[in-house]
Design an enzyme around this catalytic site. Structure first.
Site, short mmCIF file in Angstrom:
data_model
loop_
_atom_site.label_atom_id
_atom_site.label_comp_id
_atom_site.label_asym_id
_atom_site.label_seq_id
_atom_site.Cartn_x
_atom_site.Cartn_y
_atom_site.Cartn_z
N LEU A 103 19.49 94.88 140.79
CA LEU A 103 20.65 95.14 139.97
C LEU A 103 21.23 93.82 139.52
O LEU A 103 21.26 92.85 140.28
CB LEU A 103 21.71 95.93 140.75
CG LEU A 103 21.41 97.40 141.08
CD1 LEU A 103 22.56 98.01 141.86
CD2 LEU A 103 21.14 98.19 139.81
N ASP A 104 21.70 93.77 138.27
CA ASP A 104 22.31 92.57 137.73
C ASP A 104 23.52 92.17 138.57
O ASP A 104 24.13 93.01 139.24
CB ASP A 104 22.72 92.83 136.27
CG ASP A 104 23.21 91.56 135.59
OD1 ASP A 104 22.39 90.65 135.40
OD2 ASP A 104 24.41 91.51 135.25
N VAL A 105 23.87 90.88 138.53
CA VAL A 105 24.94 90.37 139.38
C VAL A 105 26.25 91.12 139.17
O VAL A 105 27.00 91.36 140.13
CB VAL A 105 25.14 88.84 139.14
CG1 VAL A 105 25.51 88.55 137.70
CG2 VAL A 105 26.18 88.27 140.08
N ASN A 106 26.55 91.54 137.95
CA ASN A 106 27.80 92.23 137.68
C ASN A 106 27.68 93.76 137.75
O ASN A 106 28.67 94.46 137.53
CB ASN A 106 28.35 91.83 136.30
CG ASN A 106 28.77 90.37 136.27
OD1 ASN A 106 29.35 89.86 137.22
ND2 ASN A 106 28.45 89.67 135.18
N THR A 107 26.50 94.26 138.02
CA THR A 107 26.29 95.70 138.15
C THR A 107 26.58 96.13 139.58
O THR A 107 26.25 95.43 140.53
CB THR A 107 24.85 96.08 137.77
OG1 THR A 107 24.59 95.65 136.44
CG2 THR A 107 24.65 97.58 137.85
#
Length: 353
Positions: free
Chosen positions: A119-123
């Protein structure tokens, strides 16, 4: 008349015993198979004291295998956990920029695990973790057919007709993305709330696809990965998926990950201050023995106290104890079907504690 030439029988070539070395390393939970191949290429793996440089080697389990000088741990039964990833964490074992990682935040009693995809860092939202790299590889393949479902808040204006075009796939900057189920849930000021379902999960797929529609994503929450849902979990919480549920969902692939009959059952994780499970055995006063396990409980069915089954893989659908990702979310779309389960809807036959 010239006699026909005599054909010699072809020599049968027997496959070497054992499994490929990269697969064995992955099954031990060190890393994925691809990462294991890189470790071998970098000269960080030895077999019986000799450094190997190619993954084209089969081992039987009787060899002494080391990675970075440490002996390979014994393979444990495959296990799977649901984890609510908070925004701001990177899904990697070590970050060169020094940012906090998912694995830094896991409970101390967790074994070594790898993530199923990233998952992306901000997800935020559901991230699956496993102690078996081969299981992670199987679950993250698009051919598995499991839908990843997301709740999205984005800045901009879009119509349902715009979103409906995504069901045929879209090409963005030369990258082809497969069919996406997209629903416009509501408009909130300058933002829109959407629900998306996709099967590929390419890098930054949601943000790039919605960006092509003129939207700027400012919050992204993964609600589910195949049959496993975030439910009422809170940020930072981790829950193990019962082995029986995992094997049911793996279908035809379960045999290669099923726990051996003589292997010890893993101890369930418990939170600090949480009372342990009551031991099984005969009741005091001559009642019926309780050692026999209870019958599987259907997800969502009320328990003896009238409340919903809180241990279902899909989470608690009743009451108001929902996580922030679930509030205001309408359950839309048909139930996904798993090709590994002969096309039948995902069954959740979880045992009650």
């Amino acid at each position: 008349m010239t006699p026909a030439p005599t054909r010699l029988p072809a020599k049968s070539v027997e496959a070497p015993d054992g499994d490929r070395i990269a697969k064995v390393i992955a099954r031990a939970g060190i890393c994925s198979r691809r990462e294991a191949e890189k470790l071998i290429a970098d000269g960080r793996v030895t077999v019986n004291g000799k450094v190997i440089s190619s993954p084209a080697l089969n081992v039987t389990g009787r060899e002494k295998i080391t990675v970075d000088g440490k002996e390979l741990p014994a393979q444990e039964p495959a296990r799977l956990w649901r984890y609510y990833k908070e925004p701001g964490l990177v899904t990697t074992a070590r970050d060169p920029e020094g940012r906090p990682t998912v694995f830094d935040k896991l409970p101390a009693n967790m074994p070594r695990v790898v993530s199923v995809g990233r998952l992306d860092v901000n997800t935020e939202g559901l991230l699956l973790l496993t102690n078996d790299g081969e299981l992670a590889r199987l679950l993250e393949l698009p051919s598995t057919g499991w839908t990843r479902r997301y709740r999205v808040r984005a800045y901009g204006v879009v119509t349902q007709a715009d979103l409906a075009r995504l069901k045929d796939g879209i090409t963005v900057e030369g990258v082809r993305y497969g069919p996406i189920e997209a629903t416009l849930d509501k408009v909130q000021g300058s933002n829109v709330w959407l629900t998306l379902g996709l099967k590929e999960g390419k890098n930054r797929e949601v943000k790039r696809v919605l960006g092509a529609l003129g939207l700027r994503v400012n919050r992204l929450i993964r609600l589910s990965f195949g049959p496993f849902q975030i439910g009422d979990m809170q940020p930072g919480e981790v829950k193990q998926v019962p082995n029986r549920v995992l094997m049911d969902q793996l279908g035809a692939h379960a045999a290669q990950f099923e726990q051996q009959a003589d292997a010890p059952a893993p101890r369930p994780m418990q939170k600090a201050g949480h009372a342990g499970a009551k031991p099984s055995g005969p009741k005091s006063g001559g009642g019926k023995p309780t050692g026999k396990p209870p019958r599987p409980h259907r997800a969502g069915a009320p328990d003896k106290k009238g409340g919903p089954d809180r241990n279902a893989a899909s989470g608690n659908r009743g009451g108001d104890k929902r996580g922030p990702a679930q509030k205001g979310l309408a359950n839309k779309g048909p139930t996904s079907k798993c090709p590994m389960n002969n096309g039948k809807p995902h069954a959740d036959r979880r045992r009650r504690p």
